[in-house]
Design a protein around this motif. Structure first.
Motif, PDB file in Angstrom:
ATOM      1  N   SER A  28       9.367  -1.103  12.221  1.00  0.00           N
ATOM      2  CA  SER A  28       9.119   0.333  12.048  1.00  0.00           C
ATOM      3  C   SER A  28      10.406   1.130  12.198  1.00  0.00           C
ATOM      4  CB  SER A  28       8.105   0.821  13.082  1.00  0.00           C
ATOM      5  OG  SER A  28       6.841   0.238  12.915  1.00  0.00           O
ATOM      6  N   GLN A  39      10.073   0.681   2.734  1.00  0.00           N
ATOM      7  CA  GLN A  39       9.603  -0.609   3.238  1.00  0.00           C
ATOM      8  C   GLN A  39       9.954  -0.745   4.707  1.00  0.00           C
ATOM      9  OE1 GLN A  39      13.445  -3.173   1.663  1.00  0.00           O
ATOM     10  NE2 GLN A  39      11.670  -2.995   0.340  1.00  0.00           N
ATOM     11  N   ARG A  40       9.077  -1.433   5.408  1.00  0.00           N
ATOM     12  CA  ARG A  40       9.372  -1.796   6.776  1.00  0.00           C
ATOM     13  C   ARG A  40      10.499  -2.834   6.791  1.00  0.00           C
ATOM     14  NH1 ARG A  40       5.729  -0.782  10.712  1.00  0.00           N
ATOM     15  NH2 ARG A  40       5.876  -2.876  11.624  1.00  0.00           N
ATOM     16  N   GLN A  53       3.687  -6.665   7.479  1.00  0.00           N
ATOM     17  CA  GLN A  53       4.297  -6.568   6.161  1.00  0.00           C
ATOM     18  C   GLN A  53       4.007  -5.208   5.552  1.00  0.00           C
ATOM     19  OE1 GLN A  53       6.102  -9.062   4.503  1.00  0.00           O
ATOM     20  NE2 GLN A  53       6.547  -7.516   2.951  1.00  0.00           N
ATOM     21  N   GLY A  54       5.028  -4.546   5.013  1.00  0.00           N
ATOM     22  CA  GLY A  54       4.780  -3.237   4.426  1.00  0.00           C
ATOM     23  C   GLY A  54       5.833  -2.805   3.428  1.00  0.00           C
ATOM     24  N   SER A  55       5.425  -2.627   2.175  1.00  0.00           N
ATOM     25  CA  SER A  55       6.245  -1.995   1.146  1.00  0.00           C
ATOM     26  C   SER A  55       5.384  -0.930   0.483  1.00  0.00           C
ATOM     27  CB  SER A  55       6.703  -3.012   0.093  1.00  0.00           C
ATOM     28  OG  SER A  55       7.572  -3.963   0.650  1.00  0.00           O
ATOM     29  N   TYR A  56       5.964   0.240   0.207  1.00  0.00           N
ATOM     30  CA  TYR A  56       5.154   1.371  -0.244  1.00  0.00           C
ATOM     31  C   TYR A  56       5.850   2.103  -1.389  1.00  0.00           C
ATOM     32  CZ  TYR A  56       3.498   0.248   4.417  1.00  0.00           C
ATOM     33  OH  TYR A  56       3.044  -0.452   5.517  1.00  0.00           O
ATOM     34  N   ASN A  84      -0.046  -1.021   0.567  1.00  0.00           N
ATOM     35  CA  ASN A  84       0.971  -2.040   0.684  1.00  0.00           C
ATOM     36  C   ASN A  84       1.199  -2.576  -0.718  1.00  0.00           C
ATOM     37  OD1 ASN A  84       2.738  -3.968   1.561  1.00  0.00           O
ATOM     38  ND2 ASN A  84       1.329  -4.927   3.003  1.00  0.00           N
ATOM     39  N   ASN A 179      -3.773  -4.600   2.773  1.00  0.00           N
ATOM     40  CA  ASN A 179      -3.505  -3.556   3.758  1.00  0.00           C
ATOM     41  C   ASN A 179      -4.108  -3.956   5.097  1.00  0.00           C
ATOM     42  OD1 ASN A 179      -2.446  -1.785   1.695  1.00  0.00           O
ATOM     43  ND2 ASN A 179      -3.091  -0.066   2.978  1.00  0.00           N
ATOM     44  N   GLU A 180      -3.375  -3.712   6.185  1.00  0.00           N
ATOM     45  CA  GLU A 180      -3.927  -3.986   7.505  1.00  0.00           C
ATOM     46  C   GLU A 180      -5.068  -3.033   7.838  1.00  0.00           C
ATOM     47  OE1 GLU A 180      -1.482  -4.555  10.836  1.00  0.00           O
ATOM     48  OE2 GLU A 180      -0.355  -6.210   9.942  1.00  0.00           O
ATOM     49  N   GLY A 351       4.516   2.707   7.703  1.00  0.00           N
ATOM     50  CA  GLY A 351       3.267   2.103   8.137  1.00  0.00           C
ATOM     51  C   GLY A 351       2.097   2.687   7.375  1.00  0.00           C
ATOM     52  N   GLU A 352       0.907   2.216   7.685  1.00  0.00           N
ATOM     53  CA  GLU A 352      -0.297   2.596   6.941  1.00  0.00           C
ATOM     54  C   GLU A 352      -1.191   3.578   7.682  1.00  0.00           C
ATOM     55  OE1 GLU A 352      -2.161  -1.170   6.264  1.00  0.00           O
ATOM     56  OE2 GLU A 352      -0.396  -2.003   5.298  1.00  0.00           O
TER      57      GLU A 352
END
Length: 764
Positions: A28, A39-40, A53-56, A84, A179-180, A351-352
């Protein structure tokens, strides 16, 4: 206890030493963005330990079906979520047949991860002993280009230390992601095509329901000790959601095998959905023709230009300096003002949580930062975003029973439609509607741009005024208008009557709407004819706004000499936070909701939010009385709380308290005060951190079209400085223990007020 593993540094966020427990938090803290995507700070290589995992991609979202225990009329059907996105950063690394995975290595040494905020570049380095006893040194460098905002770049280097080694890289794209925070575990993406062309690869996919089409792309180059080499692909692995290109070579002990990977996204937001692979090919060709080194150089130049205007320097306090730059950095990489379809989500690209959507935070906290550190057109884009969603705001109000073009802006949105599914927020936290109008007023006050209101703003103002006129109820018992069943900024009070802040901003909106409509009627006949015709606005309706405002009810305590946060506030058991056992904190994690609602505890500035917005409506004595009454009951369990209190404490000359609040807001995420940083950062409150320096310690205000300053300095600092762009003129403010110096960096001459005295600043 908050975390404390980030090394204090003026320009960098540094993690020294390998601790798997810090992985999610650092993902983060060191997230990257360029306004269009983010992206994280996930590892490029495989990692089987705990990770998020995170890309936006900015503007790409999915309407996840609302999940509630009991449906009520008016609930939004969907909760829009930032998605994500397919991942382009992955690089599988295999050394002598053994996969590199820091979770399974025998030993990890000299681990260091650094986010260089000055250049917008993420660095990582470590040594690892694999299960097969091969020791390697790894360096990874990554950035998202601010100049080519569809492009990111990675340089990944592996050096065998103890033996010669056969090393293979498999750079890949993967659209098999989730997505989480999915409500129903829906499938968000449908992959249409996985393709490749020489050393390029592409995955074309679209979002379900919203039909955003995205092409994820990559192209790779390989090097030994800095010299480019050509390797035939050992293999190409393709599935319905994955494409990877494997390259393998023998590497002598001490030599470095490197891969440069260019990747990113092109989408139907900006291109025809039928030709995305062709567009992606052109983008990759342009980026690779420039080359990694030139992309990195342009990245550093772009960030140098950004920092030139937006930096705040602090001398004598490294943690404070690191904190403010961390906040400014993430604000600048979250929103650039290039696209009026985009806005600032509370978590940005980190983040989401909160669905990635837009809140009232933008209007209440973020616009001042972008007005002062960018060209005014950037802030105007944020106002245009809301104007473009006015029809949806009217539709939102209609769903709740309002008529005649009344507009209720959503608490949470992607496209203008309300998508928050907690009734006490969706239906009741209506003060956000006033912030839409306050932002217009604040923009015109600061920029002097009088064109926005006749072009777009007045239509928004009229819609909001109509909402307040209908939402207020005339009470015969009080002989005044009341506003019932609301939640104020303090979300620890639900379904209250006559929340003072809500009533006050409603009254102000109605008065402001009357003034602006009358001004246009008297001075711009053509604009007035167009707008009044479109909105069917009559002068009688305008008079009803003014009449309602004049008769608005405000709860007040004669005994305490303060406005009450809402009816019945004094009926509570008024035990201050200082007398609350520490074992009870944070109350949102330790107490039942029932107990919180019956308590006097305030999540964030509520009545004091009104004193911040409308400071010039009240005397300093009134501010002091209200601050002394409400702050002792404030638990500051919202990220938006410390900044407002820092500004007001500074105005009251309580510098120790102001400094304490400043540290709390500036290092909220760096020190993980709320024990949730692994979920993402608090982007919108970061703008409040900037305000706590500029408006708090700098005392900057706009009074009668003139910049005014009342500067103070915390004891821990020896000096600080900041710049503001005021109506096209750039002013630098340098504050030390003994004096304040003003320099006109750009402009022809600026009248300012310093500690109540007029002064003219001429070009240097």
């Amino acid at each position: 206890m908050h975390i404390d593993y980030i090394t204090p540094n003026d320009w960098s966020i540094i993690e020294d030493g390998w601790n798997p427990n810090n992985v999610k938090s650092s993902e983060s803290l060191m997230a990257l963005g360029n306004g269009a995507m983010g992206q994280r700070a996930n590892f490029e290589e495989d990692y089987s330990g705990a990770t998020f995992q995170g890309s936006y991609i900015g503007g790409v979202y999915y309407p996840d079906k609302t999940r509630v225990g009991w449906w009520k009329n008016g609930y939004p059907e969907y909760f829009a979520k930032v998605l994500n996105a397919p991942s382009w950063i992955g690089i599988k690394v295999i050394v002598n047949g053994e996969s590199l995975d820091l979770h399974t290595c025998k030993e990890v040494k000299d681990f260091r991860r650094e986010l260089d905020m000055k250049a917008g570049v993420l660095y990582r380095s470590f040594k690892a002993i694999l299960q097969n006893d091969v020791e390697i040194a790894v360096k990874a460098t990554r950035f998202l280009s601010m100049e080519m905002d569809e492009v990111g770049a990675i340089k990944y280097e592996v050096t065998p230390i103890n033996v010669d080694a056969t090393i293979s890289y498999e750079p890949y794209l993967d659209s098999g992601i989730t997505n989480e925070d999915s409500n129903w575990d829906d499938k968000f993406w449908n992959t249409l095509e996985v393709s490749e062309n020489d050393d390029m690869a592409f995955i074309t996919a679209h979002t379900m329901k919203t039909e955003f089409h995205v092409c994820t792309m990559m192209q790779n180059k390989l090097f030994i000790d800095g010299d480019e080499i050509t390797l035939s692909r050992k293999r190409s692995q393709k599935t319905t959601t994955y494409v990877g290109h494997e390259y393998e070579t023998d590497v002598t002990k001490g030599d470095t095998f490197a891969i440069q990977k260019i990747g990113g996204y092109v989408s139907s937001l900006n291109h025809d959905k039928g030709g995305l692979v062709a567009v992606a090919t052109d983008v990759l060709n342009k980026a690779t023709d420039l080359g990694y080194d030139a992309l990195l150089a342009s990245q550093k130049e772009a960030w140098a230009k950004t920092w030139e205007m937006s930096d705040i320097t602090i001398e004598g306090d490294t943690k404070a300096q690191q904190g403010i730059r961390f906040n400014i950095f993430h604000l600048n990489q979250t929103y650039t003002g290039q696209d009026s379809r985009l806005n600032i989500g509370p978590k940005g690209f980190t983040g989401e949580k909160y669905g990635g959507s837009t809140y009232w935070d933008t209007e209440a906290y973020c616009i001042p930062f972008y007005m002062a550190t960018k060209d005014q057109s950037v802030a105007r884009q944020l106002l245009t975003y809301r104007y473009n969603q006015l029809d949806k705001a009217i539709e939102n109000a209609q769903k709740l029973g309002f008529t005649n073009g009344a507009a209720l802006y959503p608490m949470v949105t992607m496209n203008g439609e309300e998508c928050h599914n907690e009734w006490e927020i969706t239906f009741e936290e209506i003060h956000r509607n006033g912030s839409m109008v306050y932002a217009i007023y604040n923009y015109e006050r600061y920029t002097g741009d009088t064109s926005y209101i006749p072009e777009m703003g007045l239509e928004v103002i009229i819609g909001v005024a109509r909402f307040w006129r209908q939402r207020a109820t005339f009470s015969k018992a009080k002989n005044a208008y009341v506003i019932l069943g609301v939640t104020g900024p303090n979300e620890y009070e639900n379904n209250v009557n006559n929340n003072w802040f809500t009533n006050y901003i409603a009254k102000w909106c109605l008065e402001y709407a009357f003034e602006q409509a009358e001004l246009l009627r008297d001075t711009a006949k053509e604009d007035w004819s167009r707008i009044s015709g479109k909105t069917h606005l009559s002068y009688d309706e305008m008079l009803s706004w003014r009449s309602t405002a004049e008769q608005m009810y405000f709860p007040y305590s004669e005994e305490n000499g303060v406005y009450l946060q809402q009816d019945g506030f004094l009926d509570k058991e008024l035990i201050t936070v200082a007398d609350l056992p520490k074992s009870n904190r944070p109350i949102n994690q330790k107490w039942s909701w029932d107990r919180i609602l019956r308590s006097p505890y305030i999540k964030q500035a509520d009545t004091l939010q009104g004193f911040y917005f409308f400071e010039d409506h009240f005397t300093e004595e009134q501010l002091e009385k209200h601050f002394d009454f409400y702050e002792p009951f404030t638990v500051h369990e919202s990220s938006l709380s410390p900044c407002v209190h820092a500004i007001q404490a500074a105005k009251l000359g309580r510098m120790d308290q102001a400094y304490e609040f400043y540290l709390r807001t500036s290092r909220l995420d760096l020190d993980d005060y709320n024990k949730e940083v692994e979920e993402g950062l608090h982007i919108t409150s970061m703008a409040g951190t900037w305000q706590s320096v500029v408006e708090g310690f700098g005392g900057m205000r706009v009074k009668n079209d003139t910049l005014s300053f009342d500067t103070k300095i915390p004891n821990a600092w020896t000096a600080y400085s900041f710049k503001v762009n005021f109506r096209g003129q750039i002013l630098k403010v340098d504050v030390s223990k003994n004096e304040t110096h003003f320099t006109l960096v750009s402009g022809e001459g600026l009248q300012i007020i310093v500690n109540g005295e007029k002064r003219e600043v001429l070009p240097a």
